[in-house]
Design an enzyme around this catalytic site. Structure first.
Site, short mmCIF file in Angstrom:
data_model
loop_
_atom_site.label_atom_id
_atom_site.label_comp_id
_atom_site.label_asym_id
_atom_site.label_seq_id
_atom_site.Cartn_x
_atom_site.Cartn_y
_atom_site.Cartn_z
N THR A 105 1.00 -1.14 0.22
CA THR A 105 -0.49 0.13 -0.33
C THR A 105 0.76 0.57 0.20
O THR A 105 1.58 0.92 0.02
CB THR A 105 -0.64 -0.13 1.44
OG1 THR A 105 0.17 0.56 2.63
CG2 THR A 105 -1.93 -1.67 1.45
N ASP A 129 -1.83 -9.26 -0.70
CA ASP A 129 -3.10 -9.24 0.12
C ASP A 129 -3.26 -10.35 1.51
O ASP A 129 -3.35 -11.41 0.77
CB ASP A 129 -4.34 -8.19 -0.58
CG ASP A 129 -5.06 -7.84 0.22
OD1 ASP A 129 -4.77 -7.78 0.93
OD2 ASP A 129 -6.04 -6.51 -0.39
N SER A 146 -2.42 1.68 9.09
CA SER A 146 -2.11 2.36 11.35
C SER A 146 -2.20 3.24 10.89
O SER A 146 -1.78 4.10 12.52
CB SER A 146 -0.61 1.40 10.61
OG SER A 146 -0.03 2.55 10.02
N THR A 167 -2.21 -3.24 19.37
CA THR A 167 -2.09 -2.00 19.76
C THR A 167 -2.86 -1.08 21.03
O THR A 167 -3.98 -2.13 21.26
CB THR A 167 -2.84 -0.90 18.98
OG1 THR A 167 -2.37 0.63 19.20
CG2 THR A 167 -3.95 -1.27 17.76
N ASP A 168 -2.35 -0.11 21.56
CA ASP A 168 -2.75 -0.19 23.09
C ASP A 168 -4.20 0.83 22.73
O ASP A 168 -5.06 0.92 23.75
CB ASP A 168 -1.96 0.52 23.92
CG ASP A 168 -1.75 2.19 22.69
OD1 ASP A 168 -1.63 2.52 22.16
OD2 ASP A 168 -0.50 2.70 23.23
N GLU A 169 -4.61 0.93 21.52
CA GLU A 169 -5.27 1.58 21.23
C GLU A 169 -6.57 1.15 21.45
O GLU A 169 -7.60 1.63 21.22
CB GLU A 169 -5.49 2.05 19.85
CG GLU A 169 -4.60 3.27 19.22
CD GLU A 169 -4.78 4.17 18.38
OE1 GLU A 169 -6.26 4.64 18.32
OE2 GLU A 169 -3.35 4.93 17.69
N TYR A 190 -9.65 2.84 13.11
CA TYR A 190 -8.78 2.53 13.73
C TYR A 190 -8.61 1.07 14.82
O TYR A 190 -8.54 0.25 14.23
CB TYR A 190 -7.45 2.82 12.84
CG TYR A 190 -6.40 2.92 13.78
CD1 TYR A 190 -5.23 1.38 12.84
CD2 TYR A 190 -5.14 2.72 15.18
CE1 TYR A 190 -4.48 0.51 13.52
CE2 TYR A 190 -4.76 1.33 15.58
CZ TYR A 190 -4.25 0.60 14.27
OH TYR A 190 -2.95 0.43 14.93
N ALA A 237 -10.99 0.32 16.50
CA ALA A 237 -12.14 -0.76 16.19
C ALA A 237 -11.84 -2.08 15.36
O ALA A 237 -12.42 -3.11 15.59
CB ALA A 237 -13.56 -0.31 16.21
N LYS A 240 -9.33 -2.93 14.83
CA LYS A 240 -8.01 -3.81 15.07
C LYS A 240 -8.17 -5.13 16.76
O LYS A 240 -8.27 -5.49 16.42
CB LYS A 240 -6.31 -3.20 15.41
CG LYS A 240 -6.09 -2.07 14.96
CD LYS A 240 -5.09 -2.80 14.02
CE LYS A 240 -3.53 -3.43 14.58
NZ LYS A 240 -3.00 -4.63 13.66
N PRO A 266 0.76 21.31 12.75
CA PRO A 266 -0.31 21.34 13.29
C PRO A 266 -0.70 20.60 14.67
O PRO A 266 -1.04 19.54 14.43
CB PRO A 266 -1.50 20.70 12.08
CG PRO A 266 -0.22 20.38 11.15
CD PRO A 266 1.28 20.68 11.72
N ASP A 317 -9.30 20.01 16.86
CA ASP A 317 -8.56 18.46 17.32
C ASP A 317 -9.29 17.89 16.31
O ASP A 317 -10.11 17.63 15.75
CB ASP A 317 -9.21 18.72 18.55
CG ASP A 317 -8.65 17.13 19.44
OD1 ASP A 317 -7.60 16.63 18.90
OD2 ASP A 317 -8.95 17.43 20.84
N GLY A 333 -13.70 12.71 17.93
CA GLY A 333 -13.21 11.17 18.64
C GLY A 333 -11.39 11.44 19.53
O GLY A 333 -11.58 9.72 19.01
#
Ligand code: NAD
Ligand code: DAU
Length: 343
Positions: free
Chosen positions: A37, A60, A86, A126-128, A151, A153, A155, A206, A273, A276
Site C-alpha cells: 500500500t 494481500d 495503521s 495496539t494499545d488503542e 482504526y 475498532a 484492530k 499542526p 482537534d 473522537g
C-alpha cells in the site's frame, strides 16, 4: 519453527522486525508478504535484500488464493502479522480499507493458517483497543476493549477473531499490543516523523487541540524485540502489552522536536482537534517483562537519534512526500490550518 511469514514486513515496524530476525536468526527463513500500500516501502528492507534467509512476496492478506500459494511455496509454519492500515486520521477519512485489512484480512489469514496447519500465529495489535484511559491508570491485558476510532475498532475486531480461532480451533496464537512507536523508516504521516520532516522545511506543525493528549512512546527496535519475545516465549492464547513506559503530552513532544532541530516555536499551530480524539493511553507491561523483554532505547536518546536520522536521510522521506501524500495532506490539514490562521 523454520519458515516465518512476516505479513506487512515492508512497513515501519514490520521491517524493523525483519531486519532484526534476518540478522540475528540465520536458522530461520524470513518471507515478507506485503500488499505494498502507500505505506509499504522496499527501501526499508534494502539492508536485507541480498541475505540468503530473506524472500519477498507481494500480496494481500485478505486474498485467500495468494495467501494459500505463498504458504505452499515457502512451506510456511509460522505467521507474524504486522499487515494493517495503521493511521487513525486516514481511518476517519476513509474507513473501508481498515475493515478490509485489519478485520477481514486477519480473518482470512487465520482461516488459511488453520487449514494449512500453521504452528504459531502472532497478531501485532495496539494499545488503542483499550481506548481512552483515566489519569494515573494503566491498561492491563485483561482489561475490556473500548476502541474509539475506526482504526482501533478494526484492530479490536481482528484481535477478537484471533481469540476465536484459538478457542474454537486450537490455533496457537499470541497477541502483542504496542504503544506509540517512533524511529527511522516511519511513514511521515505519524506525528514524530511528520513534525520532524515538516520542521526541517520550516513548515507549520499542526497540533490537534491544546496538545495535552498523552501517549506512551516506544522505540521501534524495542517494539520489534517485544514481538520477537512474544513469538518465542509467549503462552498460547495470551496477549502481551509492549510499552515504552515514557508518557508525554503531544505538545511536549513537539517542543522537544523543535529544540532538537534548532527550529522556532512559532512553527506550532494549534488546529481543530481530531474527531473522537483519545486523551490518554498508558499500559502496564510487566507480563512481557516476565518473559525477559527489556526496553533498550530510553526516550531521550531515541528521540535525539531519530531526529538525526531524518535529518541525514532525506533520500528516504523526500520522495514519499509527493503524489498521494500531498493529496492526503490537503484533505487532512488544509481546512484545519486555514481555521487556525483565521482564529
Ligand atoms: P505501516 O503502515 O508502516 O505498515 C503497514 C504495512 O502493512 C505496509 O507495508 C502495508 O503495505 C502492509 N499492508 C497493509 N494492508 C495490507 C494487506 N491487506 N495485506 C498485506 N499487507 C498489507 O504500519 P506500522 O506502523 O509498521 O504498524 C505495523 C503494525 O503494528 C500494525 O498492525 C499496527 O496496527 C501495529 N501498531 C502500530 C503502532 C505504531 O505506533 N505505528 C503501535 C502499535 C501497534
Ligand atoms: O497507540 C498506538 C497507535 O499509535 C498505533 O496503533 C497506530 O498505528 C499509530 O498510528 C499511533 O496512533 P496515534 O493516533 O496515537 O498516532 P499519531 O502519530 O497519528 O498521533 C499521535 C498523537 O499526536 C495523537 O494524539 C494525535 C496527535 N497529532 C497527530 C498528528 C498526525 C497531532 O496533534 N497532529 C498531527 O498532525
Amino acid at each position: 519453527m523454520k519458515n516465518i511469514l512476516v505479513t506487512g514486513g515492508a512497513g515501519f515496524i514490520g521491517s524493523a522486525f525483519v531486519r532484526h530476525m534476518v540478522a540475528t536468526h540465520p536458522e530461520y527463513n524470513i518471507i515478507v508478504y506485503d500488499k505494498m500500500t502507500y505505506a509499504g516501502n522496499l527501501d526499508n528492507l534494502l539492508s536485507v535484500t541480498d541475505e540468503p534467509n530473506y524472500r519477498f512476496e507481494q500480496g494481500d492478506i485478505a486474498h485467500r488464493e495468494t495467501v494459500k500459494q505463498v504458504f505452499d511455496r515457502h512451506a510456511i509454519d509460522t505467521v507474524v502479522n504486522f499487515a494493517a492500515e495503521s493511521h487513525v486520521d486516514r481511518s476517519i477519512l476513509s474507513p473501508d480499507a481498515f475493515v478490509h485489512s485489519n478485520a477481514v484480512g486477519v480473518h482470512i489469514l487465520l482461516d488459511e493458517s488453520r487449514l494449512f496447519g500453521i504452528e504459531r500465529f502472532v497478531q501485532v495489535s495496539t494499545d488503542e483497543v483499550y481506548g481512552d484511559i483515566a489519569e494515573d491508570t494503566f491498561s492491563v491485558e485483561d482489561d475490556p476493549f473500548l476502541p474509539n476510532s475506526p482504526y482501533a475498532a478494526s484492530k479490536a475486531a481482528g484481535e477478537l477473531m484471533v481469540r476465536a480461532y484459538h478457542i474454537t480451533h486450537g490455533l496457537n496464537t499470541v497477541v502483542t499490543r504496542g504503544s506509540n512507536t517512533f524511529g527511522p523508516y516511519q511513514y511521515p504521516e505519524k506525528i514524530v516523523p511528520f513534525f520532524i520532516t515538516e520542521a526541517l522545511d520550516n513548515r507549520p506543525l499542526p497540533v490537534y487541540g491544546n496538545g495535552m493528549q498523552v501517549r506512551d512512546w516506544l522505540y521501534v527496535d524495542d517494539h520489534a524485540l517485544g514481538v520477537a519475545t512474544a513469538l518465542f516465549k509467549g503462552e498460547p492464547g495470551e496477549a502481551y502489552n509492549i510499552a515504552g513506559e515514557h508518557r508525554e503530552h503531544n505538545i511536549d513532544v513537539t517542543h522537544r522536536i523543535l529544540e532538537l532541530l534548532g527550529k522556532p516555536e512559532t512553527l506550532i499551530k494549534h488546529v481543530p482537534d481530531r474527531e473522537g480524539h483519545d486523551l490518554r493511553y498508558a499500559m502496564n507491561c510487566d507480563k512481557l517483562k516476565a518473559l525477559g523483554w527489556q526496553q533498550q532505547h530510553p526516550f531521550d536518546r531515541a528521540i535525539t537519534e531519530t531526529a538525526e536520522w531524518y535529518r541525514n536521510n532525506e533520500w528516504w522521506w523526500r520522495k514519499i512526500k509527493t503524489g498521494e501524500y500531498l493529496e492526503f495532506y490537503r484533505r487532512q490539514y488544509a481546512a484545519r490550518l486555514a481555521a487556525a490562521e483565521n482564529a
